[in-house]
Design a protein around this motif. Structure first.
Motif, mmCIF file in Angstrom:
data_model
loop_
_atom_site.group_PDB
_atom_site.id
_atom_site.type_symbol
_atom_site.label_atom_id
_atom_site.label_comp_id
_atom_site.label_asym_id
_atom_site.label_seq_id
_atom_site.Cartn_x
_atom_site.Cartn_y
_atom_site.Cartn_z
ATOM 1 N N UNK A 86 -61.121 -18.309 42.111
ATOM 2 C CA UNK A 86 -61.157 -17.853 43.703
ATOM 3 C C UNK A 86 -59.863 -18.013 44.281
ATOM 4 N N UNK A 87 -59.805 -17.223 45.145
ATOM 5 C CA UNK A 87 -58.519 -16.907 46.026
ATOM 6 C C UNK A 87 -58.794 -17.533 47.392
ATOM 7 N N UNK A 141 -69.279 -16.943 51.416
ATOM 8 C CA UNK A 141 -68.776 -15.852 50.705
ATOM 9 C C UNK A 141 -67.430 -16.326 50.013
ATOM 10 N N UNK A 142 -67.156 -15.890 48.894
ATOM 11 C CA UNK A 142 -65.844 -16.267 48.059
ATOM 12 C C UNK A 142 -65.256 -15.015 47.503
ATOM 13 N N UNK A 143 -63.955 -15.156 47.570
ATOM 14 C CA UNK A 143 -62.943 -13.900 47.179
ATOM 15 C C UNK A 143 -62.474 -14.225 45.769
ATOM 16 N N UNK A 177 -62.078 -24.922 45.275
ATOM 17 C CA UNK A 177 -62.035 -26.058 44.010
ATOM 18 C C UNK A 177 -61.362 -25.369 42.845
ATOM 19 N N UNK A 178 -62.236 -24.096 42.522
ATOM 20 C CA UNK A 178 -61.801 -23.456 41.127
ATOM 21 C C UNK A 178 -60.754 -22.535 41.700
ATOM 22 N N UNK A 180 -69.102 -26.760 41.284
ATOM 23 C CA UNK A 180 -67.581 -26.132 40.414
ATOM 24 C C UNK A 180 -66.681 -25.232 41.276
ATOM 25 N N UNK A 181 -67.332 -24.328 42.115
ATOM 26 C CA UNK A 181 -66.236 -23.389 42.614
ATOM 27 C C UNK A 181 -66.123 -23.726 44.157
ATOM 28 N N UNK A 182 -66.743 -24.426 44.926
ATOM 29 C CA UNK A 182 -66.246 -24.725 46.314
ATOM 30 C C UNK A 182 -66.595 -26.182 46.525
#
Length: 139
Positions: free
Chosen positions: A103-104, A24-26, A98-99, A59-61
């Motif tokens: 993302x926090x 999960x991402x915040x 990564x992003x 892209x995000x993680x």
């Protein structure tokens, strides 16, 4: 509700299970009650939801994943956006933020902690998938 209330592109989410935990991402900016969620982003023109989930995860993680099953689609009750949920398996990489603009932080969550991160509940097909994949890993 069967029709999206938004004219924005649909969102594809990646449901990634590894070592009896789900990723999960915040988000840096919460969308109402939505703070913790699965890696996700807009489906681009000509792209399948599964391909969008794979691309957004990279892209995000920074994880390379492959989509193995489309778990379901719905209009999200909190955002009105069309949502697609794809079960994905890790091919390579280690998850990290990564992003940093979007993302926090990220966390690998055990089954018994899902309700802490998502108190309003998950989409039923996603919950059923996680119940099946994660319960064997909980004490």
């Amino acid at each position: 509700m069967t029709e999206p209330t938004s004219t924005k592109p649909g969102i594809a989410a990646a449901i990634i299970v590894q070592d009896s935990r789900v990723l999960m991402v915040q988000r840096r900016v919460a969308e109402g009650e939505l703070s913790w969620q699965f890696p996700a982003g807009e489906v681009e023109a000509g792209e399948s939801p599964e391909a969008a989930a794979v691309r957004e995860t990279a892209e995000e993680v920074g994880l390379t994943v492959k989509a193995v099953q489309l778990l379901g689609e719905r209009v999200h009750p909190k955002t009105g956006r069309q949502m697609s949920y794809a079960a994905c398996e890790v091919v390579s990489g280690t998850a990290s933020v990564v992003d940093t603009e979007e993302l926090a932080e990220l966390a690998w969550i055990t089954h018994d902690r899902i309700a802490v991160f998502v108190p309003y509940g998950l989409f039923e097909p996603v919950q059923a998938y996680l119940d099946a994949k994660l319960r064997s890993g909980t004490v």
